[in-house]
Design a protein around this motif. Structure first.
Motif, mmCIF file in Angstrom:
data_model
loop_
_atom_site.group_PDB
_atom_site.id
_atom_site.type_symbol
_atom_site.label_atom_id
_atom_site.label_comp_id
_atom_site.label_asym_id
_atom_site.label_seq_id
_atom_site.Cartn_x
_atom_site.Cartn_y
_atom_site.Cartn_z
ATOM 1 N N TYR A 98 0.800 -1.221 0.000
ATOM 2 C CA TYR A 98 0.000 0.000 0.000
ATOM 3 C C TYR A 98 0.837 1.277 0.000
ATOM 4 C CZ TYR A 98 -3.542 -3.437 1.225
ATOM 5 O OH TYR A 98 -4.367 -4.524 1.228
ATOM 6 N N SER A 99 2.063 1.184 -0.545
ATOM 7 C CA SER A 99 2.894 2.394 -0.644
ATOM 8 C C SER A 99 3.275 2.618 -2.096
ATOM 9 C CB SER A 99 4.194 2.239 0.155
ATOM 10 O OG SER A 99 3.942 1.769 1.441
ATOM 11 N N GLU A 100 3.702 3.824 -2.387
ATOM 12 C CA GLU A 100 4.243 4.152 -3.711
ATOM 13 C C GLU A 100 5.767 4.069 -3.646
ATOM 14 O OE1 GLU A 100 3.269 4.970 -6.716
ATOM 15 O OE2 GLU A 100 1.101 4.955 -6.428
ATOM 16 N N TYR A 102 8.164 5.594 -5.182
ATOM 17 C CA TYR A 102 8.915 6.856 -5.151
ATOM 18 C C TYR A 102 8.887 7.468 -3.753
ATOM 19 C CZ TYR A 102 11.240 10.920 -7.194
ATOM 20 O OH TYR A 102 12.164 11.884 -7.507
ATOM 21 N N ASN A 103 7.727 7.412 -3.086
ATOM 22 C CA ASN A 103 7.617 7.970 -1.736
ATOM 23 C C ASN A 103 8.460 7.186 -0.735
ATOM 24 O OD1 ASN A 103 5.776 9.884 -2.642
ATOM 25 N ND2 ASN A 103 3.979 8.674 -2.090
ATOM 26 N N ARG A 190 8.876 0.588 -16.192
ATOM 27 C CA ARG A 190 7.489 0.520 -16.617
ATOM 28 C C ARG A 190 7.076 -0.941 -16.521
ATOM 29 N NH1 ARG A 190 4.415 4.404 -19.325
ATOM 30 N NH2 ARG A 190 6.302 5.666 -19.436
ATOM 31 N N GLY A 195 5.053 2.466 -12.702
ATOM 32 C CA GLY A 195 5.826 3.187 -13.711
ATOM 33 C C GLY A 195 6.545 4.325 -13.017
ATOM 34 N N VAL A 196 7.845 4.372 -13.146
ATOM 35 C CA VAL A 196 8.629 5.410 -12.491
ATOM 36 C C VAL A 196 9.681 5.910 -13.474
ATOM 37 C CG1 VAL A 196 10.306 5.874 -10.664
ATOM 38 C CG2 VAL A 196 8.269 4.545 -10.151
ATOM 39 N N ALA A 197 9.826 7.218 -13.552
ATOM 40 C CA ALA A 197 10.841 7.780 -14.434
ATOM 41 C C ALA A 197 12.155 8.023 -13.685
ATOM 42 C CB ALA A 197 10.341 9.091 -15.035
ATOM 43 N N GLY A 198 12.051 8.544 -12.464
ATOM 44 C CA GLY A 198 13.256 8.909 -11.725
ATOM 45 C C GLY A 198 13.905 10.109 -12.375
ATOM 46 N N ALA A 199 15.068 10.570 -11.957
ATOM 47 C CA ALA A 199 15.809 10.022 -10.838
ATOM 48 C C ALA A 199 15.128 10.325 -9.503
ATOM 49 C CB ALA A 199 17.221 10.652 -10.824
ATOM 50 N N LEU A 200 15.655 9.684 -8.443
ATOM 51 C CA LEU A 200 15.257 10.067 -7.104
ATOM 52 C C LEU A 200 15.731 11.502 -6.873
ATOM 53 C CD1 LEU A 200 13.839 8.485 -4.816
ATOM 54 C CD2 LEU A 200 16.050 8.224 -3.716
ATOM 55 N N LEU B 60 12.850 15.168 -9.176
ATOM 56 C CA LEU B 60 14.085 15.945 -9.171
ATOM 57 C C LEU B 60 13.876 17.167 -10.046
ATOM 58 C CD1 LEU B 60 17.104 16.027 -8.361
ATOM 59 C CD2 LEU B 60 17.598 14.706 -10.415
ATOM 60 N N GLU B 100 -1.278 8.227 -0.148
ATOM 61 C CA GLU B 100 -2.486 7.562 0.329
ATOM 62 C C GLU B 100 -2.888 8.200 1.659
ATOM 63 O OE1 GLU B 100 -4.598 5.227 -0.450
ATOM 64 O OE2 GLU B 100 -3.759 4.571 -2.375
ATOM 65 N N ASN B 103 -1.754 6.424 4.955
ATOM 66 C CA ASN B 103 -0.317 6.529 5.245
ATOM 67 C C ASN B 103 0.056 7.915 5.752
ATOM 68 O OD1 ASN B 103 0.067 3.892 4.369
ATOM 69 N ND2 ASN B 103 0.637 4.492 2.296
ATOM 70 N N ALA B 133 5.236 11.369 -13.771
ATOM 71 C CA ALA B 133 6.002 10.259 -14.349
ATOM 72 C C ALA B 133 6.654 9.376 -13.297
ATOM 73 C CB ALA B 133 7.071 10.813 -15.288
ATOM 74 N N ASN B 134 6.698 9.846 -12.059
ATOM 75 C CA ASN B 134 7.237 9.010 -10.983
ATOM 76 C C ASN B 134 6.158 8.196 -10.285
ATOM 77 O OD1 ASN B 134 9.936 9.727 -11.304
ATOM 78 N ND2 ASN B 134 9.663 11.598 -10.097
ATOM 79 N N PHE B 135 4.910 8.380 -10.744
ATOM 80 C CA PHE B 135 3.802 7.679 -10.106
ATOM 81 C C PHE B 135 2.933 6.989 -11.143
ATOM 82 C CE2 PHE B 135 5.395 10.730 -7.158
ATOM 83 C CZ PHE B 135 5.397 10.039 -5.951
ATOM 84 N N GLY B 136 3.582 6.534 -12.198
ATOM 85 C CA GLY B 136 2.886 5.688 -13.175
ATOM 86 C C GLY B 136 1.850 6.402 -14.009
ATOM 87 N N GLN B 137 1.930 7.751 -14.067
ATOM 88 C CA GLN B 137 0.900 8.450 -14.821
ATOM 89 C C GLN B 137 1.479 9.094 -16.078
ATOM 90 O OE1 GLN B 137 -1.506 10.834 -12.188
ATOM 91 N NE2 GLN B 137 -1.581 9.172 -10.691
#
Lengths: 449, 449
Positions: A98-100, A102-103, A190, A195-200, B60, B100, B103, B133-137
């Motif tokens: 239940y977390s994302e 990136y977070n 993906r 789906g995550v682009a990053g960077a952190l 970032l 969420e 959380n 883009a970091n959250f699948g959208q």
């Protein structure tokens, strides 16, 4: 190199016994009081333990009436304890269900910076039926789906933690170059779940990423552990099952190309310590006396995915026919299997079963003098049942004070446990390899950024 | 009762000017070093400021090469600072767009416990295109959708924070009653964006919930602020616009039934302080000298939803035709409106515009002696432009040291600012009403649990 024993303090309420909160030797502080956790963390650090650990749940547990519920959220608590301690490792559970990514990647990277490289992540999937209802879901996902998501989750956060080279920041005021942008890479994922682009947006942390800890022991859980876990918390009611688990995990690890010493196995031990065996036994008797049957029954039901046991009588002798088939349980499968095995083996009454689970929720309980507890620890350690222990005192802080004051010195005398911390991160203390970086030319992960 | 001036320190990198990281009077510490934030927090606490604040982003930012990027995650950092400070309020941004509710509600409740009631939440919707883009959208949600989700998010977390009565925990060891389960209620929400059952698994925190802070200034943002915000961070390039904003928000608040004093309005002020006006001006000159045009240009583009300004020349005089229509911008709409208004009014060159935005990203900048800065603060405070300020030093810590060392004592002398903290939570310090509980018989929220 001689093997080194590892000890982690698992902090749970006022102790691991479900009735600990009522015991006269339990803390009088509220479970939301930071000073309580500060004192435990500092005591564990003074005793040179490897780490402390907080579990987590994303729903309120059953029976708030008779159990001490409502603790702090572990990641914010770890932030506080990172500031209040200097050397001890800090491990917290966080759910992949239940977390994302990136977070969560950000929060763990931040904690690793705040603590100077002392953070571990106990990676879990959320099995409690009540949790799903707090995240807009009609029902919990099955165990297969949860682990599928967990695998992808770990893949994504690992890419994010690897998105900055160690030397990405140059901070050159004169030239105006703050960072080499070619040493900061996208995470580009993906998949089915994410789906995550990053960077952190946080630089690489001292350990590269948190130490990966894991506690699931189902077939899926073990496969996951063999692949990712660097430390494992595991629950066994007997040494034999711990030995079998230990051998299985190290073998599975080898199969996927990992060295056995890169998976540190820490069975739980909930020890009642007394100056005599009788005094130690009295601790359990007092705690069982304080237990409320409805608490244990609710917990048992929860372990079996909400199965109703309310028709059973407390003095009734149980058989496996009183339980649903554990292989059909979508919740905490390994724990339910271990419970039915115990029922088949010992044929306890319901009251007896609840007492034996009340101590530490299916973890090993020991009873005895400091010498006897040290013997158990040494025996498991040398018998291939453990690389160390997840210390789960039945009552906090009193039984932990006995552990650090009486048992730890014996372990030292026997040459099993450190007297001082060496410099280094939690990862180094556990003897774990450093985390490869794709920016390192020597790394197998190396690729053009 | 006389009005009380409120001061919040906004901690951003090595200062709010985009080139501050290069300035010789900026800290030499890394942006991931807790000791840097501890020193700033303790300095703000020693000066008796109301609070400190950290912004946040879930991607970032642009141009890592020439800007100091990669700070800590605010909620874990607030955990650490809660442990290291005693009185000062601690405010962090967290996004309603990519979190969420269950959380986030837990983390803020936990922080409020850890800090003894000193936490504020700056409620934002995430407008940066890179965040999606970091959250699948595929693309960021439009401003309407983001505020629709934000409204529902605040509704849900408010129910969760209200799921325990203050007196739910009785902790009666003798009787075995830990909590009154009828004083812990479900949160039961089923809406368009979220479904939550509750209860929260953390008891009611000292403030009931964090202080609600808000910074959006678009039409949607203002409506949201009038409904929920208890403190507002707001960006104005001129006093006139601050007065109009102040009047608008207090009027809108009245319209939805709120007392004006329950919305504390804090415009940003980025003051370059010197012993003479010329010395103060030199601070800006030095900083502008250190600025890299690509940084300002990337930020400008970001403010206009990714619009390409690269064809413009640095010495070209700008007109509004060089900008897209702000009402079509789905990003930071109010900020883009304020920029085009400035262009229409002053017809700056591109270089001039970038310099005027480099100071504090569209916030008010002041230049002068401590006396002159105190005059500005007093003037805005008595003219109905501000209830206090969001203090945004261009260089940290040096310009903040001048602010606390030189300006704050003048504000005290004029009877505008406190000399000592009174006891109480951040909520009480800001003069805000306590948060009603549905378990309180006197509360309008009261209902059967």
């Amino acid at each position: 190199m001689t093997r080194e024993l590892h000890l982690n303090l698992f902090i749970n309420g006022r102790g691991h016994h479900e009735a600990a909160w009522r015991h006269e030797h339990a803390t009088g502080k509220a479970l939301t009081d930071l000073s309580y956790y500060r004192e435990l963390a500092l005591a564990a650090e003074a005793a040179k333990l490897d780490s402390i650990f907080f579990a987590d749940h994303v729903a309120l547990g059953e029976d708030q009436e008779h159990t001490a519920r409502g603790e702090l959220e572990p990641l914010t608590l770890l932030g506080a304890l990172a500031a209040l301690t200097e050397r001890i490792g800090l491990i917290a559970t966080a759910s992949t269900t239940y977390s994302e990514p990136y977070n969560l990647a950000r929060q763990f990277a931040s904690l690793d910076h705040l603590s100077g490289g002392r953070i571990g992540w106990n990676i879990v999937t959320s099995w409690a039926p009540a949790a799903a209802a707090n995240f807009g879901q009609e029902r919990q996902a099955g165990i297969d789906q949860r682990y599928e998501r967990a695998n992808e989750f770990v893949e994504v956060v690992s890419k994010l933690w690897d998105s900055w080279a160690k030397d990405a920041i140059v901070d050159d005021r004169a030239s105006g170059t703050y960072a080499h942008s070619d040493r900061i890479g996208r995470a580009e994922h993906r998949g089915k779940h994410f789906g995550v682009a990053g960077a952190l947006n946080i630089p690489r942390s001292p350990q590269g990423r948190p130490v990966f800890v894991q506690a699931g022991a189902s077939t899926d859980g073990r496969a996951f552990a063999a692949r990712y876990a660097e430390a494992i918390f595991t629950a066994h009611l007997q040494k034999e099952s711990a030995i079998a688990f230990y051998a299985d995990i190290k073998t599975q690890g080898r199969t996927v190309g990992r060295r056995p010493d890169q998976i540190v196995i820490l069975p739980g031990i909930s020890a009642a310590i007394g100056s005599t065996e009788a005094e130690a036994q009295r601790v359990w008797d007092e705690l069982n006396e304080l237990s409320h049957p409805s608490v244990g029954l609710a917990r048992l039901s929860n372990r079996f995915g909400g199965h109703d046991f309310s028709h059973l009588k407390l003095d009734q002798v149980l058989s496996v026919d009183d339980f649903p088939d554990p292989s059909q349980v979508q919740a905490s499968r390994s724990r339910s299997q271990s419970i039915t095995a115990l029922v088949a083996r010992e044929r306890p009454t319901l009251r007896g079963l609840l007492h034996s689970l009340a101590g530490a929720r299916g973890h090993f309980t020991a009873t005895g003098t400091p010498e006897q507890i040290a013997d158990v620890i040494e025996d498991w350690f040398v018998s291939g049942a453990a690389d160390g222990f997840n210390v789960m005192p039945p009552i906090l802080p009193s039984q932990f004070e006995l552990f650090t004051g009486e048992v730890v010195p014996l372990l030292r005398k026997r040459g099993l446990f450190r007297s001082e911390y060496r410099d280094g991160t939690l990862r180094e203390r556990l003897g774990l390899d450093s985390v490869p970086s794709r920016f390192d030319p020597a790394s197998p992960l190396q690729r053009t950024a």
